[in-house]
Motif scaffolding. Sequence first.
Motif, PDB file in Angstrom:
ATOM      1  N   GLY A  27       0.846  -1.190   0.000  1.00 27.62           N
ATOM      2  CA  GLY A  27       0.000   0.000   0.000  1.00 27.62           C
ATOM      3  C   GLY A  27       0.880   1.238   0.000  1.00 27.62           C
ATOM      4  O   GLY A  27       2.044   1.200   0.403  1.00 27.62           O
ATOM      5  N   PHE A  28       0.328   2.336  -0.437  1.00 30.25           N
ATOM      6  CA  PHE A  28       1.092   3.567  -0.619  1.00 30.25           C
ATOM      7  C   PHE A  28       1.802   4.008   0.655  1.00 30.25           C
ATOM      8  O   PHE A  28       3.010   4.266   0.655  1.00 30.25           O
ATOM      9  CB  PHE A  28       0.165   4.676  -1.126  1.00 30.25           C
ATOM     10  N   ILE A  29       1.066   4.094   1.759  1.00 30.86           N
ATOM     11  CA  ILE A  29       1.637   4.609   3.010  1.00 30.86           C
ATOM     12  C   ILE A  29       2.755   3.710   3.517  1.00 30.86           C
ATOM     13  O   ILE A  29       3.838   4.187   3.867  1.00 30.86           O
ATOM     14  CB  ILE A  29       0.535   4.767   4.093  1.00 30.86           C
ATOM     15  N   VAL A  30       2.521   2.403   3.552  1.00 33.27           N
ATOM     16  CA  VAL A  30       3.535   1.475   4.068  1.00 33.27           C
ATOM     17  C   VAL A  30       4.745   1.438   3.138  1.00 33.27           C
ATOM     18  O   VAL A  30       5.881   1.399   3.611  1.00 33.27           O
ATOM     19  CB  VAL A  30       2.949   0.063   4.289  1.00 33.27           C
ATOM     20  N   ASP A  31       4.519   1.489   1.819  1.00 32.56           N
ATOM     21  CA  ASP A  31       5.641   1.529   0.882  1.00 32.56           C
ATOM     22  C   ASP A  31       6.504   2.769   1.124  1.00 32.56           C
ATOM     23  O   ASP A  31       7.729   2.695   1.117  1.00 32.56           O
ATOM     24  CB  ASP A  31       5.150   1.517  -0.566  1.00 32.56           C
ATOM     25  N   VAL A  32       5.874   3.919   1.337  1.00 33.42           N
ATOM     26  CA  VAL A  32       6.626   5.146   1.596  1.00 33.42           C
ATOM     27  C   VAL A  32       7.358   5.047   2.931  1.00 33.42           C
ATOM     28  O   VAL A  32       8.537   5.416   3.029  1.00 33.42           O
ATOM     29  CB  VAL A  32       5.704   6.387   1.570  1.00 33.42           C
ATOM     30  N   LEU A  33       6.689   4.520   3.952  1.00 33.53           N
ATOM     31  CA  LEU A  33       7.352   4.377   5.255  1.00 33.53           C
ATOM     32  C   LEU A  33       8.535   3.419   5.170  1.00 33.53           C
ATOM     33  O   LEU A  33       9.601   3.698   5.728  1.00 33.53           O
ATOM     34  CB  LEU A  33       6.358   3.903   6.312  1.00 33.53           C
ATOM     35  N   LEU A  34       8.364   2.301   4.472  1.00 31.84           N
ATOM     36  CA  LEU A  34       9.485   1.383   4.275  1.00 31.84           C
ATOM     37  C   LEU A  34      10.600   2.049   3.479  1.00 31.84           C
ATOM     38  O   LEU A  34      11.786   1.823   3.741  1.00 31.84           O
ATOM     39  CB  LEU A  34       9.025   0.106   3.574  1.00 31.84           C
ATOM     40  N   ALA A  39      15.801   4.256   3.545  1.00 29.59           N
ATOM     41  CA  ALA A  39      16.755   5.314   3.227  1.00 29.59           C
ATOM     42  C   ALA A  39      17.675   5.575   4.414  1.00 29.59           C
ATOM     43  O   ALA A  39      18.893   5.683   4.258  1.00 29.59           O
ATOM     44  CB  ALA A  39      16.013   6.592   2.837  1.00 29.59           C
ATOM     45  N   VAL A  40      17.097   5.650   5.595  1.00 32.59           N
ATOM     46  CA  VAL A  40      17.900   5.869   6.804  1.00 32.59           C
ATOM     47  C   VAL A  40      18.822   4.678   7.042  1.00 32.59           C
ATOM     48  O   VAL A  40      20.022   4.830   7.296  1.00 32.59           O
ATOM     49  CB  VAL A  40      16.988   6.120   8.024  1.00 32.59           C
ATOM     50  N   PHE A  41      18.273   3.458   6.933  1.00 39.53           N
ATOM     51  CA  PHE A  41      19.062   2.246   7.117  1.00 39.53           C
ATOM     52  C   PHE A  41      20.172   2.152   6.073  1.00 39.53           C
ATOM     53  O   PHE A  41      21.320   1.846   6.394  1.00 39.53           O
ATOM     54  CB  PHE A  41      18.151   1.011   7.043  1.00 39.53           C
ATOM     55  N   GLY A  42      19.846   2.425   4.820  1.00 37.20           N
ATOM     56  CA  GLY A  42      20.840   2.380   3.755  1.00 37.20           C
ATOM     57  C   GLY A  42      21.955   3.391   3.966  1.00 37.20           C
ATOM     58  O   GLY A  42      23.127   3.091   3.744  1.00 37.20           O
ATOM     59  N   GLY A  43      21.597   4.589   4.399  1.00 35.65           N
ATOM     60  CA  GLY A  43      22.601   5.613   4.685  1.00 35.65           C
ATOM     61  C   GLY A  43      23.519   5.204   5.822  1.00 35.65           C
ATOM     62  O   GLY A  43      24.739   5.383   5.756  1.00 35.65           O
ATOM     63  N   TRP A  44      22.930   4.636   6.864  1.00 40.48           N
ATOM     64  CA  TRP A  44      23.724   4.160   7.994  1.00 40.48           C
ATOM     65  C   TRP A  44      24.656   3.037   7.557  1.00 40.48           C
ATOM     66  O   TRP A  44      25.847   3.040   7.872  1.00 40.48           O
ATOM     67  CB  TRP A  44      22.804   3.677   9.120  1.00 40.48           C
ATOM     68  N   LEU A  45      24.109   2.059   6.815  1.00 44.32           N
ATOM     69  CA  LEU A  45      24.898   0.919   6.367  1.00 44.32           C
ATOM     70  C   LEU A  45      26.031   1.354   5.439  1.00 44.32           C
ATOM     71  O   LEU A  45      27.165   0.874   5.558  1.00 44.32           O
ATOM     72  CB  LEU A  45      23.998  -0.106   5.669  1.00 44.32           C
ATOM     73  N   ALA A  46      25.758   2.276   4.538  1.00 46.28           N
ATOM     74  CA  ALA A  46      26.799   2.782   3.641  1.00 46.28           C
ATOM     75  C   ALA A  46      27.914   3.454   4.435  1.00 46.28           C
ATOM     76  O   ALA A  46      29.097   3.269   4.133  1.00 46.28           O
ATOM     77  CB  ALA A  46      26.202   3.756   2.629  1.00 46.28           C
ATOM     78  N   GLY A  47      27.527   4.208   5.455  1.00 51.73           N
ATOM     79  CA  GLY A  47      28.532   4.845   6.308  1.00 51.73           C
ATOM     80  C   GLY A  47      29.384   3.827   7.047  1.00 51.73           C
ATOM     81  O   GLY A  47      30.601   3.980   7.163  1.00 51.73           O
ATOM     82  N   GLU A  48      28.754   2.780   7.548  1.00 52.66           N
ATOM     83  CA  GLU A  48      29.485   1.725   8.252  1.00 52.66           C
ATOM     84  C   GLU A  48      30.429   0.968   7.325  1.00 52.66           C
ATOM     85  O   GLU A  48      31.471   0.484   7.759  1.00 52.66           O
ATOM     86  CB  GLU A  48      28.508   0.737   8.905  1.00 52.66           C
ATOM     87  N   LEU A  49      30.045   0.837   6.059  1.00 51.01           N
ATOM     88  CA  LEU A  49      30.888   0.139   5.085  1.00 51.01           C
ATOM     89  C   LEU A  49      31.944   1.053   4.475  1.00 51.01           C
ATOM     90  O   LEU A  49      32.739   0.621   3.650  1.00 51.01           O
ATOM     91  CB  LEU A  49      30.023  -0.465   3.973  1.00 51.01           C
ATOM     92  N   GLY A  50      31.928   2.330   4.860  1.00 56.74           N
ATOM     93  CA  GLY A  50      32.919   3.277   4.371  1.00 56.74           C
ATOM     94  C   GLY A  50      32.649   3.803   2.976  1.00 56.74           C
ATOM     95  O   GLY A  50      33.543   4.316   2.312  1.00 56.74           O
ATOM     96  N   ILE A  51      31.401   3.687   2.520  1.00 54.65           N
ATOM     97  CA  ILE A  51      31.040   4.197   1.203  1.00 54.65           C
ATOM     98  C   ILE A  51      30.809   5.697   1.320  1.00 54.65           C
ATOM     99  O   ILE A  51      29.992   6.148   2.106  1.00 54.65           O
ATOM    100  CB  ILE A  51      29.786   3.480   0.659  1.00 54.65           C
ATOM    101  N   SER A  52      31.523   6.466   0.525  1.00 59.18           N
ATOM    102  CA  SER A  52      31.481   7.922   0.597  1.00 59.18           C
ATOM    103  C   SER A  52      30.257   8.484  -0.126  1.00 59.18           C
ATOM    104  O   SER A  52      29.945   8.048  -1.231  1.00 59.18           O
ATOM    105  CB  SER A  52      32.751   8.478  -0.041  1.00 59.18           C
ATOM    106  N   LEU A  71      15.405  -3.987   3.636  1.00 62.74           N
ATOM    107  CA  LEU A  71      14.370  -3.923   4.661  1.00 62.74           C
ATOM    108  C   LEU A  71      13.137  -4.731   4.278  1.00 62.74           C
ATOM    109  O   LEU A  71      12.604  -5.488   5.094  1.00 62.74           O
ATOM    110  CB  LEU A  71      13.989  -2.466   4.917  1.00 62.74           C
ATOM    111  N   VAL A  72      12.677  -4.622   3.037  1.00 63.32           N
ATOM    112  CA  VAL A  72      11.514  -5.382   2.581  1.00 63.32           C
ATOM    113  C   VAL A  72      11.824  -6.874   2.575  1.00 63.32           C
ATOM    114  O   VAL A  72      10.992  -7.691   2.971  1.00 63.32           O
ATOM    115  CB  VAL A  72      11.041  -4.904   1.188  1.00 63.32           C
ATOM    116  N   LEU A  77      10.807 -12.005   5.252  1.00 62.57           N
ATOM    117  CA  LEU A  77      11.299 -13.180   5.961  1.00 62.57           C
ATOM    118  C   LEU A  77      10.619 -13.334   7.316  1.00 62.57           C
ATOM    119  O   LEU A  77      10.249 -14.441   7.710  1.00 62.57           O
ATOM    120  CB  LEU A  77      12.810 -13.085   6.175  1.00 62.57           C
ATOM    121  N   ILE A  78      10.470 -12.214   8.007  1.00 61.17           N
ATOM    122  CA  ILE A  78       9.882 -12.247   9.349  1.00 61.17           C
ATOM    123  C   ILE A  78       8.382 -12.545   9.291  1.00 61.17           C
ATOM    124  O   ILE A  78       7.887 -13.378  10.038  1.00 61.17           O
ATOM    125  CB  ILE A  78      10.149 -10.919  10.086  1.00 61.17           C
TER     126      ILE A  78
END
Length: 83
Positions: A27-34, A39-52, A71-72, A77-78
Amino acid sequence: MSWLWWIIVGLIAGWATGKIMKGSGYGFIVDVLLGIVGAVFGGWLAGELGISPAGGMIYTILIAIAGAVILVFLFRLITGRRA
Protein backbone atom coordinates in the motif's frame (compact mmCIF):
# COMPACT_ATOMS: atom_id res chain seq x y z
CA MET A 1 13.05 21.11 4.28
CA SER A 2 15.03 18.00 5.22
CA TRP A 3 11.85 16.16 6.28
CA LEU A 4 10.32 16.92 2.91
CA TRP A 5 13.49 15.62 1.21
CA TRP A 6 13.34 12.33 3.18
CA ILE A 7 9.66 11.90 2.27
CA ILE A 8 10.41 12.47 -1.42
CA VAL A 9 13.38 10.09 -1.37
CA GLY A 10 11.27 7.60 0.61
CA LEU A 11 8.50 7.83 -1.96
CA ILE A 12 10.92 7.14 -4.79
CA ALA A 13 12.66 4.35 -2.87
CA GLY A 14 9.35 2.76 -1.81
CA TRP A 15 7.99 2.82 -5.35
CA ALA A 16 11.22 1.46 -6.85
CA THR A 17 11.48 -1.24 -4.20
CA GLY A 18 7.94 -2.37 -4.98
CA LYS A 19 8.95 -2.74 -8.63
CA ILE A 20 12.28 -4.44 -7.86
CA MET A 21 10.96 -6.90 -5.27
CA LYS A 22 7.96 -7.98 -7.37
CA GLY A 23 4.52 -8.08 -5.85
CA SER A 24 1.77 -5.60 -5.23
CA GLY A 25 3.54 -3.85 -2.36
CA TYR A 26 2.04 -3.04 1.01
CA GLY A 27 0.00 0.00 0.00
CA PHE A 28 1.09 3.57 -0.62
CA ILE A 29 1.64 4.61 3.01
CA VAL A 30 3.53 1.48 4.07
CA ASP A 31 5.64 1.53 0.88
CA VAL A 32 6.63 5.15 1.60
CA LEU A 33 7.35 4.38 5.26
CA LEU A 34 9.48 1.38 4.28
CA GLY A 35 11.23 3.63 1.76
CA ILE A 36 11.97 6.28 4.39
CA VAL A 37 13.19 3.73 6.94
CA GLY A 38 15.14 2.00 4.17
CA ALA A 39 16.75 5.31 3.23
CA VAL A 40 17.90 5.87 6.80
CA PHE A 41 19.06 2.25 7.12
CA GLY A 42 20.84 2.38 3.75
CA GLY A 43 22.60 5.61 4.68
CA TRP A 44 23.72 4.16 7.99
CA LEU A 45 24.90 0.92 6.37
CA ALA A 46 26.80 2.78 3.64
CA GLY A 47 28.53 4.85 6.31
CA GLU A 48 29.48 1.73 8.25
CA LEU A 49 30.89 0.14 5.09
CA GLY A 50 32.92 3.28 4.37
CA ILE A 51 31.04 4.20 1.20
CA SER A 52 31.48 7.92 0.60
CA PRO A 53 28.41 10.08 -0.17
CA ALA A 54 30.03 11.67 -3.21
CA GLY A 55 27.18 11.20 -5.68
CA GLY A 56 24.65 13.75 -4.45
CA MET A 57 20.99 13.09 -5.23
CA ILE A 58 21.57 9.96 -7.32
CA TYR A 59 23.72 8.46 -4.55
CA THR A 60 21.03 9.21 -1.97
CA ILE A 61 18.27 7.62 -4.04
CA LEU A 62 20.34 4.52 -4.86
CA ILE A 63 21.35 4.04 -1.22
CA ALA A 64 17.72 4.55 -0.16
CA ILE A 65 16.53 1.94 -2.68
CA ALA A 66 19.21 -0.53 -1.56
CA GLY A 67 18.27 -0.01 2.08
CA ALA A 68 14.55 -0.38 1.30
CA VAL A 69 15.15 -3.59 -0.69
CA ILE A 70 17.07 -5.08 2.25
CA LEU A 71 14.37 -3.92 4.66
CA VAL A 72 11.51 -5.38 2.58
CA PHE A 73 13.44 -8.65 2.18
CA LEU A 74 13.86 -8.90 5.97
CA PHE A 75 10.23 -7.86 6.52
CA ARG A 76 9.06 -10.64 4.21
CA LEU A 77 11.30 -13.18 5.96
CA ILE A 78 9.88 -12.25 9.35
CA THR A 79 6.22 -12.03 8.35
CA GLY A 80 6.25 -14.73 5.71
CA ARG A 81 4.10 -12.44 3.58
CA ARG A 82 4.79 -11.74 -0.05
CA ALA A 83 2.70 -8.74 -1.00
